[in-house]
Design a protein around this motif. Structure first.
Motif, PDB file in Angstrom:
ATOM      1  N   VAL A   1       1.066  -1.250   0.171  1.00 34.29           N
ATOM      2  CA  VAL A   1      -0.277   0.156   0.301  1.00 34.29           C
ATOM      3  C   VAL A   1       0.842   1.205   0.059  1.00 34.29           C
ATOM      4  O   VAL A   1       1.669   1.245   0.861  1.00 34.29           O
ATOM      5  CB  VAL A   1      -0.599  -0.267   1.044  1.00 34.29           C
ATOM      6  N   LEU A   2       0.956   1.565  -1.415  1.00 30.11           N
ATOM      7  CA  LEU A   2       1.126   2.886  -1.773  1.00 30.11           C
ATOM      8  C   LEU A   2       0.612   4.356  -0.935  1.00 30.11           C
ATOM      9  O   LEU A   2      -0.508   4.106  -1.455  1.00 30.11           O
ATOM     10  CB  LEU A   2       1.883   3.166  -2.950  1.00 30.11           C
ATOM     11  N   PHE A   3       1.076   5.138  -0.264  1.00 31.55           N
ATOM     12  CA  PHE A   3       0.481   6.719   0.462  1.00 31.55           C
ATOM     13  C   PHE A   3       1.167   7.619  -0.913  1.00 31.55           C
ATOM     14  O   PHE A   3       2.451   7.805  -0.091  1.00 31.55           O
ATOM     15  CB  PHE A   3       0.193   7.142   1.087  1.00 31.55           C
ATOM     16  N   TYR A   4       0.730   8.617  -1.308  1.00 35.00           N
ATOM     17  CA  TYR A   4       2.126   9.564  -2.309  1.00 35.00           C
ATOM     18  C   TYR A   4       2.775   9.514  -2.419  1.00 35.00           C
ATOM     19  O   TYR A   4       4.094  10.121  -2.304  1.00 35.00           O
ATOM     20  CB  TYR A   4       1.351  11.097  -1.396  1.00 35.00           C
ATOM     21  N   GLY A   5       3.380   8.110  -2.949  1.00 32.77           N
ATOM     22  CA  GLY A   5       5.110   7.874  -3.375  1.00 32.77           C
ATOM     23  C   GLY A   5       4.725   6.841  -3.968  1.00 32.77           C
ATOM     24  O   GLY A   5       4.257   6.039  -3.955  1.00 32.77           O
TER      25      GLY A   5
ATOM     26  N   THR B   1      -3.569  -0.867  -8.047  1.00 28.83           N
ATOM     27  CA  THR B   1      -5.512   0.398  -8.504  1.00 28.83           C
ATOM     28  C   THR B   1      -4.425   1.188  -7.464  1.00 28.83           C
ATOM     29  O   THR B   1      -4.172   1.220  -6.784  1.00 28.83           O
ATOM     30  CB  THR B   1      -6.374  -0.077  -8.099  1.00 28.83           C
ATOM     31  N   PHE B   2      -4.558   1.993  -8.682  1.00 31.88           N
ATOM     32  CA  PHE B   2      -3.703   3.948  -8.341  1.00 31.88           C
ATOM     33  C   PHE B   2      -5.187   4.387  -8.105  1.00 31.88           C
ATOM     34  O   PHE B   2      -5.850   4.650  -9.033  1.00 31.88           O
ATOM     35  CB  PHE B   2      -3.098   4.139  -9.088  1.00 31.88           C
ATOM     36  N   HIS B   3      -5.420   5.061  -6.925  1.00 34.20           N
ATOM     37  CA  HIS B   3      -6.282   6.271  -6.826  1.00 34.20           C
ATOM     38  C   HIS B   3      -5.946   7.091  -6.306  1.00 34.20           C
ATOM     39  O   HIS B   3      -5.213   7.921  -5.569  1.00 34.20           O
ATOM     40  CB  HIS B   3      -7.220   5.758  -5.437  1.00 34.20           C
ATOM     41  N   ILE B   4      -6.889   8.954  -7.643  1.00 31.13           N
ATOM     42  CA  ILE B   4      -6.307  10.019  -7.492  1.00 31.13           C
ATOM     43  C   ILE B   4      -7.312  10.519  -6.487  1.00 31.13           C
ATOM     44  O   ILE B   4      -8.071  10.289  -6.634  1.00 31.13           O
ATOM     45  CB  ILE B   4      -5.930  10.222  -9.308  1.00 31.13           C
ATOM     46  N   TYR B   5      -6.739  11.690  -5.851  1.00 31.30           N
ATOM     47  CA  TYR B   5      -7.560  11.868  -4.759  1.00 31.30           C
ATOM     48  C   TYR B   5      -7.760  14.282  -4.983  1.00 31.30           C
ATOM     49  O   TYR B   5      -6.286  13.830  -5.697  1.00 31.30           O
ATOM     50  CB  TYR B   5      -7.079  12.120  -3.313  1.00 31.30           C
ATOM     51  N   PRO B   6      -8.999  14.025  -6.018  1.00 37.58           N
ATOM     52  CA  PRO B   6      -9.437  15.479  -6.471  1.00 37.58           C
ATOM     53  C   PRO B   6      -8.498  16.518  -5.607  1.00 37.58           C
ATOM     54  O   PRO B   6      -9.172  16.118  -4.107  1.00 37.58           O
ATOM     55  CB  PRO B   6     -10.589  15.578  -6.856  1.00 37.58           C
TER      56      PRO B   6
ATOM     57  N   SER C   1      -9.824  15.495   5.866  1.00 39.65           N
ATOM     58  CA  SER C   1     -10.954  14.365   6.550  1.00 39.65           C
ATOM     59  C   SER C   1     -11.057  13.306   5.710  1.00 39.65           C
ATOM     60  O   SER C   1     -11.389  12.238   6.120  1.00 39.65           O
ATOM     61  CB  SER C   1     -11.195  14.437   7.753  1.00 39.65           C
ATOM     62  N   ALA C   2     -11.869  13.900   4.659  1.00 40.20           N
ATOM     63  CA  ALA C   2     -12.524  13.219   3.697  1.00 40.20           C
ATOM     64  C   ALA C   2     -12.103  12.082   3.069  1.00 40.20           C
ATOM     65  O   ALA C   2     -12.646  10.907   2.617  1.00 40.20           O
ATOM     66  CB  ALA C   2     -13.250  13.757   3.146  1.00 40.20           C
ATOM     67  N   ALA C   3     -10.924  12.832   2.668  1.00 39.05           N
ATOM     68  CA  ALA C   3      -9.864  11.586   1.652  1.00 39.05           C
ATOM     69  C   ALA C   3      -9.268  10.802   2.727  1.00 39.05           C
ATOM     70  O   ALA C   3      -8.975  10.204   1.540  1.00 39.05           O
ATOM     71  CB  ALA C   3      -8.860  12.932   1.109  1.00 39.05           C
ATOM     72  N   ALA C   4      -9.228  11.136   3.362  1.00 40.68           N
ATOM     73  CA  ALA C   4      -8.061  10.350   4.728  1.00 40.68           C
ATOM     74  C   ALA C   4      -8.640   9.093   4.413  1.00 40.68           C
ATOM     75  O   ALA C   4      -8.513   8.341   4.668  1.00 40.68           O
ATOM     76  CB  ALA C   4      -7.308  10.598   5.263  1.00 40.68           C
TER      77      ALA C   4
ATOM     78  N   VAL D   1      -2.850  12.670   4.140  1.00 40.47           N
ATOM     79  CA  VAL D   1      -3.777  11.447   4.939  1.00 40.47           C
ATOM     80  C   VAL D   1      -3.734  11.812   6.434  1.00 40.47           C
ATOM     81  O   VAL D   1      -3.809  10.947   7.573  1.00 40.47           O
ATOM     82  CB  VAL D   1      -3.527   9.613   4.394  1.00 40.47           C
ATOM     83  N   GLU D   2      -2.083  12.747   6.506  1.00 38.92           N
ATOM     84  CA  GLU D   2      -1.456  12.662   7.918  1.00 38.92           C
ATOM     85  C   GLU D   2      -2.220  13.488   9.153  1.00 38.92           C
ATOM     86  O   GLU D   2      -2.042  14.856   8.411  1.00 38.92           O
ATOM     87  CB  GLU D   2       0.442  12.646   7.743  1.00 38.92           C
ATOM     88  N   ALA D   3      -2.972  12.821   9.849  1.00 39.58           N
ATOM     89  CA  ALA D   3      -3.879  14.127  10.966  1.00 39.58           C
ATOM     90  C   ALA D   3      -3.080  15.197  11.400  1.00 39.58           C
ATOM     91  O   ALA D   3      -3.567  15.876  12.001  1.00 39.58           O
ATOM     92  CB  ALA D   3      -4.375  13.569  11.829  1.00 39.58           C
ATOM     93  N   ASP D   4      -1.657  15.093  10.997  1.00 41.59           N
ATOM     94  CA  ASP D   4      -1.054  15.716  12.127  1.00 41.59           C
ATOM     95  C   ASP D   4      -0.465  17.613  10.937  1.00 41.59           C
ATOM     96  O   ASP D   4       0.312  18.185  11.741  1.00 41.59           O
ATOM     97  CB  ASP D   4      -0.250  15.682  13.462  1.00 41.59           C
ATOM     98  N   ARG D   5      -0.540  16.604  10.327  1.00 39.94           N
ATOM     99  CA  ARG D   5       0.026  17.858   8.858  1.00 39.94           C
ATOM    100  C   ARG D   5      -0.777  18.996   8.659  1.00 39.94           C
ATOM    101  O   ARG D   5      -2.538  18.551   8.312  1.00 39.94           O
ATOM    102  CB  ARG D   5       0.358  17.851   7.703  1.00 39.94           C
ATOM    103  N   PRO D   6      -0.987  20.136   8.197  1.00 42.12           N
ATOM    104  CA  PRO D   6      -1.750  21.255   8.112  1.00 42.12           C
ATOM    105  C   PRO D   6      -2.171  20.561   6.185  1.00 42.12           C
ATOM    106  O   PRO D   6      -3.627  21.221   5.372  1.00 42.12           O
ATOM    107  CB  PRO D   6      -1.180  22.336   7.472  1.00 42.12           C
ATOM    108  N   GLU D   7      -2.028  20.163   5.504  1.00 40.79           N
ATOM    109  CA  GLU D   7      -2.362  19.071   4.147  1.00 40.79           C
ATOM    110  C   GLU D   7      -3.477  18.173   4.700  1.00 40.79           C
ATOM    111  O   GLU D   7      -4.042  18.052   3.353  1.00 40.79           O
ATOM    112  CB  GLU D   7      -1.138  19.167   3.517  1.00 40.79           C
TER     113      GLU D   7
END
Length: 219
Positions: free
Chosen positions: A131-135, A179-184, A200-203, A191-197
């Motif tokens: 499982v890859l998150f933005y890498g 399967t790669f998903h692109i989140y608009p 929540s819905a996408a995460a 997805v990192e709850a401690d980051r300003p980026e």
């Protein structure tokens, strides 16, 4: 089964490295952190996976260093991105495989850790899921057997979509299930709850898809 959480020491050649273990008793998941280091968020990811029944190990690839800013992360990444980091990843995978003897192993990586996840899966044919998150990274895939799920941001200066799509094609060309998903409208680290980026819905959607994928392919 109650989750068992512990800080452990991995033997890495003649040295040692810290790792966090959250044991839910089931199949193994190796969690490889982003360039911040093994911050509390990634331990929370381990706990969340363990609550779903997985045996989760997150090695500390930065040996105690945790970045709070992008500038600090750049410094620590340059400091630690070396052969020893690769040895830590390898030792962690061996430890988890031994702990989960006879059970399948999955790998999950975030940003920097996503690249390492693909390297692990490419070299270790007993890894069944990634499982890859933005890498996005595609090493030599000739020995790889794992199924791949990827979560990527539409607006990402660190991992542009052209590169993501190129990696997806490479994995497909190797005959692997991907399967790669692109989140608009989201950015890196979404997805990192401690980051300003954080979005929540996408995460939440990414995690829902991840747990469905793991349940189907890892058990």
């Amino acid at each position: 089964m109650a989750i068992q959480k512990s800080e452990i020491q991995l033997k890495v050649n003649d040295q040692s490295a810290n790792a966090y273990l959250a044991n839910g008793g089931g199949p193994g998941v190796l969690v490889l952190h982003a360039w911040w280091g093994l911050k509390p968020f990634f331990k929370q990811v381990c706990d969340q996976l363990a609550e779903h029944g997985y045996t989760v190990l997150a090695p500390d690839l930065y040996q105690g260093d945790i970045a709070k800013t992008i500038d600090e992360a750049k410094v620590f990444h340059e400091k630690h991105e070396n052969d020893f980091m690769g040895e830590i990843v390898k030792a962690a995978k061996v430890y988890l495989s031994n702990l989960c003897a006879g059970k399948p192993i999955g790998v999950m990586g975030f940003s920097m850790g996503a690249a390492w996840s693909m390297i692990v899966a490419a070299k270790e044919p007993d890894v069944s899921t990634v499982v890859l998150f933005y890498g996005a990274y595609a090493p030599d895939l000739s020995q790889m057997k794992a199924k791949v799920l990827g979560h990527f941001a539409e607006v990402d200066e660190w991992e542009p979509l052209d590169g993501v799509k190129a990696v997806e094609k490479d994995v497909q060309a190797a005959g692997l299930d991907v399967t790669f998903h692109i989140y608009p409208k989201v950015g890196h680290w979404f997805v990192e709850a401690d980051r300003p980026e954080y979005v929540s819905a996408a995460a939440q959607l990414a995690w829902d898809r991840t747990f469905e994928f793991l349940k189907k392919n890892l058990g």
